[in-house]
Design a protein around this motif. Structure first.
Motif, mmCIF file in Angstrom:
data_model
loop_
_atom_site.group_PDB
_atom_site.id
_atom_site.type_symbol
_atom_site.label_atom_id
_atom_site.label_comp_id
_atom_site.label_asym_id
_atom_site.label_seq_id
_atom_site.Cartn_x
_atom_site.Cartn_y
_atom_site.Cartn_z
ATOM 1 N N GLY A 148 -85.477 -13.340 31.539
ATOM 2 C CA GLY A 148 -85.972 -14.641 31.961
ATOM 3 C C GLY A 148 -87.197 -15.050 31.175
ATOM 4 N N ALA A 149 -88.099 -15.801 31.829
ATOM 5 C CA ALA A 149 -89.265 -16.353 31.148
ATOM 6 C C ALA A 149 -90.124 -15.260 30.514
ATOM 7 C CB ALA A 149 -90.093 -17.181 32.131
ATOM 8 N N ILE A 150 -90.405 -14.201 31.273
ATOM 9 C CA ILE A 150 -91.258 -13.138 30.743
ATOM 10 C C ILE A 150 -90.477 -12.256 29.769
ATOM 11 C CG2 ILE A 150 -92.640 -11.111 31.329
ATOM 12 C CD1 ILE A 150 -93.241 -12.440 34.023
ATOM 13 N N GLY A 151 -89.276 -11.855 30.158
ATOM 14 C CA GLY A 151 -88.486 -10.977 29.309
ATOM 15 C C GLY A 151 -88.230 -11.550 27.931
ATOM 16 N N SER A 152 -87.958 -12.858 27.856
ATOM 17 C CA SER A 152 -87.698 -13.473 26.553
ATOM 18 C C SER A 152 -88.957 -13.513 25.692
ATOM 19 C CB SER A 152 -87.131 -14.888 26.743
ATOM 20 O OG SER A 152 -88.041 -15.713 27.438
ATOM 21 N N MET A 153 -90.122 -13.698 26.330
ATOM 22 C CA MET A 153 -91.379 -13.686 25.570
ATOM 23 C C MET A 153 -91.698 -12.282 25.074
ATOM 24 S SD MET A 153 -93.865 -16.347 27.634
ATOM 25 C CE MET A 153 -95.120 -16.291 26.374
ATOM 26 N N VAL A 154 -91.424 -11.284 25.899
ATOM 27 C CA VAL A 154 -91.620 -9.901 25.471
ATOM 28 C C VAL A 154 -90.697 -9.588 24.298
ATOM 29 C CG1 VAL A 154 -91.335 -7.489 26.165
ATOM 30 C CG2 VAL A 154 -92.447 -9.093 27.710
ATOM 31 N N ALA A 155 -89.476 -10.101 24.344
ATOM 32 C CA ALA A 155 -88.533 -9.885 23.241
ATOM 33 C C ALA A 155 -89.059 -10.477 21.937
ATOM 34 C CB ALA A 155 -87.178 -10.498 23.593
ATOM 35 N N ASP A 156 -89.548 -11.718 21.997
ATOM 36 C CA ASP A 156 -90.088 -12.358 20.791
ATOM 37 C C ASP A 156 -91.277 -11.569 20.244
ATOM 38 O OD1 ASP A 156 -88.223 -14.377 20.914
ATOM 39 O OD2 ASP A 156 -89.543 -15.790 21.941
ATOM 40 N N MET A 157 -92.131 -11.104 21.141
ATOM 41 C CA MET A 157 -93.302 -10.325 20.725
ATOM 42 C C MET A 157 -92.868 -9.045 20.016
ATOM 43 S SD MET A 157 -96.057 -8.484 23.233
ATOM 44 C CE MET A 157 -94.763 -7.378 23.847
ATOM 45 N N ALA A 158 -91.899 -8.344 20.595
ATOM 46 C CA ALA A 158 -91.440 -7.082 20.018
ATOM 47 C C ALA A 158 -90.802 -7.302 18.654
ATOM 48 C CB ALA A 158 -90.467 -6.400 20.971
ATOM 49 N N LEU A 159 -90.020 -8.360 18.537
ATOM 50 C CA LEU A 159 -89.406 -8.662 17.241
ATOM 51 C C LEU A 159 -90.466 -8.948 16.185
ATOM 52 C CD1 LEU A 159 -86.487 -10.948 18.487
ATOM 53 C CD2 LEU A 159 -86.241 -8.661 17.482
ATOM 54 N N ALA A 160 -91.530 -9.672 16.582
ATOM 55 C CA ALA A 160 -92.613 -9.971 15.646
ATOM 56 C C ALA A 160 -93.345 -8.706 15.211
ATOM 57 C CB ALA A 160 -93.599 -10.953 16.280
ATOM 58 N N LEU A 161 -93.309 -7.676 16.051
ATOM 59 C CA LEU A 161 -93.943 -6.398 15.719
ATOM 60 C C LEU A 161 -93.037 -5.496 14.882
ATOM 61 C CD1 LEU A 161 -95.567 -5.598 19.178
ATOM 62 C CD2 LEU A 161 -96.799 -6.124 17.069
ATOM 63 N N GLY A 162 -91.835 -5.963 14.599
ATOM 64 C CA GLY A 162 -90.909 -5.171 13.797
ATOM 65 C C GLY A 162 -90.084 -4.189 14.597
ATOM 66 N N MET A 163 -89.976 -4.419 15.893
ATOM 67 C CA MET A 163 -89.167 -3.546 16.746
ATOM 68 C C MET A 163 -87.734 -4.064 16.813
ATOM 69 S SD MET A 163 -91.782 -2.824 19.948
ATOM 70 C CE MET A 163 -90.953 -1.305 20.467
ATOM 71 N N LYS A 164 -86.815 -3.181 17.154
ATOM 72 C CA LYS A 164 -85.459 -3.575 17.487
ATOM 73 C C LYS A 164 -85.428 -3.851 18.989
ATOM 74 C CE LYS A 164 -83.722 -0.401 13.970
ATOM 75 N NZ LYS A 164 -82.951 0.849 13.733
ATOM 76 N N VAL A 165 -84.686 -4.856 19.393
ATOM 77 C CA VAL A 165 -84.717 -5.247 20.805
ATOM 78 C C VAL A 165 -83.308 -5.285 21.384
ATOM 79 C CG1 VAL A 165 -85.406 -7.000 22.472
ATOM 80 C CG2 VAL A 165 -86.811 -6.596 20.449
ATOM 81 N N LEU A 166 -83.135 -4.567 22.493
ATOM 82 C CA LEU A 166 -81.911 -4.611 23.274
ATOM 83 C C LEU A 166 -82.212 -5.345 24.579
ATOM 84 C CD1 LEU A 166 -80.896 -0.833 23.002
ATOM 85 C CD2 LEU A 166 -80.374 -2.674 21.376
ATOM 86 N N GLY A 167 -81.244 -6.068 25.105
ATOM 87 C CA GLY A 167 -81.469 -6.796 26.346
ATOM 88 C C GLY A 167 -80.307 -6.648 27.306
ATOM 89 N N PHE A 168 -80.628 -6.552 28.598
ATOM 90 C CA PHE A 168 -79.596 -6.516 29.637
ATOM 91 C C PHE A 168 -80.022 -7.415 30.778
ATOM 92 C CE2 PHE A 168 -78.253 -4.630 33.762
ATOM 93 C CZ PHE A 168 -76.910 -4.965 33.681
#
Length: 390
Positions: A148-168
């Motif tokens: 949701g609102a928080i999870g999607s922002m955390v995803a964007d942050m992690a991607l910007a840090l060069g992490m791989k992101v999985l979501g469920f």
């Protein structure tokens, strides 16, 4: 004039949204039309007959009897996303604290307060700093449960840090899907995410369906040494199962915003005192959003971000009288209400109807104002909960 009763310390920026010539706002208000609050518990309190709506300046509504209020025609609002950035930043802090030797390093540096020789201190620090070495987030995999609102922002942050992101997220909304980066790999189930992620961050609401979502069975399948982060709600995680997984070595660390008995004695737990949304900006954003939702509801009958009634809005027809109708979501209620208006020779110009589970809500713009008898007759229709001229 509408009366707004407040509980807790509401940000002045939120209170300033209420025009003083149209709203009376205060903590001693009697017979309020609406309540604006943060953490005050309403369970067990007498419900004023005047009460139309409650707005929580925050995302969680476990301090409000949501279902009971819904059956009384009281719309309950929350403010999803208003505190998202604050929580997102604390998740990042949690990942860094779990990965680098920040806390033990600080504690060690502070233990050297007795030293007076700068050169000797620097030499000692160079010798001992290897004890506090950690890893980097870049290249690691973050699994996000709840997009949701928080999870999607955390995803964007992690991607910007060069992490791989999985979501469920089995309940991903269309709006949330639009916000989500296409670089996030969607997982079909929770076990598949837990088995692949180096870090797992939880961002789901506290519901019966999510209670102890992370339990002994789930932790048995988590990637060995993974870091679990919970900045959502304490009930999502079985604390006893987490302690057992840490002690067995299956789980690497647990970082949360919800201390529990026994956590202080476990060195692999970093527990913060529920400060995820505790920033000045977050409190202001939540208060402003909650106030605006109440104002739009009281003035226009519109509903957005309600947890018990459907989202609905309709442009006002110039010169029309607006009627709103809350009812149980059963067949025939709206038809009977419209028949009453027709018998009273009140012409319906425009209308919108929405439902959510067992409740429904209608906005009707009429060519003339219905009389008191017509409104009373609508109120007596079987299934009608509340009728209001806006």
């Amino acid at each position: 004039m509408f009366k707004i009763k407040t509980y807790n310390a509401i940000s002045p920026k939120g209170l300033a949204r209420f025009a003083p010539d149209r709203f009376e706002v205060g903590s001693t208000i009697t017979a309020p039309h609406a309540i604006l609050l943060r953490s005050h518990k309403l369970q067990g309190e007498l419900v004023p007959g005047s009460l139309l709506a409650v707005a929580r300046a925050g995302a969680g509504v476990n301090n409000i009897p949501v279902e009971d209020y819904g059956t009384q025609g009281i719309v309950v609002f929350n403010t999803p996303g208003a505190n998202a950035n604050a929580v997102k930043e604390l998740v990042l802090a949690g990942m860094l604290l779990a990965t680098r030797g920040i806390l033990p390093g600080i504690a060690y540096a502070q233990s050297l307060g007795h030293m007076t020789d700068s050169a000797a201190m620097h030499a000692l620090l160079e010798k001992e700093k290897a004890k506090f070495a950690g890893g980097e987030l870049r290249g690691k995999t973050l699994g996000i449960v709840g997009l949701g609102a928080i999870g999607s922002m955390v995803a964007d942050m992690a991607l910007a840090l060069g992490m791989k992101v999985l979501g469920f997220d089995p309940a991903l909304s269309i709006d949330a899907a639009w916000r989500l980066s296409n670089a996030v790999q969607r997982m079909e189930n929770l076990p598949s995410l837990l088995g692949r992620a180096d870090y797992v961050s939880l961002h789901v609401p506290a519901l019966d369906a999510t209670r102890h979502m992370i339990n002994a069975q789930a932790l048995a399948g988590i990637k060995p040494g993974a870091v679990l982060l919970n900045f959502a709600r304490e009930t999502i995680v079985d604390a006893a199962a987490v302690l057992a997984a840490l002690q067995s070595g299956r789980l690497g660390r647990y970082v949360c915003d919800f201390p529990e008995p026994g956590f202080a004695q476990e060195p692999k737990i970093i527990a913060l005192p529920h400060i995820g949304a505790s920033t000045e900006e977050s409190e202001e954003n939540c208060a402003v959003m909650a106030a605006d939702q109440l104002i739009d509801f009281l003035d226009n009958g519109h509903i957005s971000n309600s947890v018990n009634y459907p989202a609905i809005r309709m442009d006002r027809t110039p010169g029309a009288t607006r009627i709103t109708l809350a009812n149980h979501n059963v067949a025939g209620v709206l038809g009977h209400a419209l028949s009453v208006l027709a018998e009273a020779q009140v012409n319906v110009i425009d209308m919108s109807n929405r439902s959510r589970d067992a409740l429904a809500y209608n906005i009707i713009d009429a060519g003339s104002a219905p009389g008191a008898d017509a409104l009373a007759a609508i109120g007596q229709v079987d299934g009608v909960i509340r009728v209001r001229v806006v």
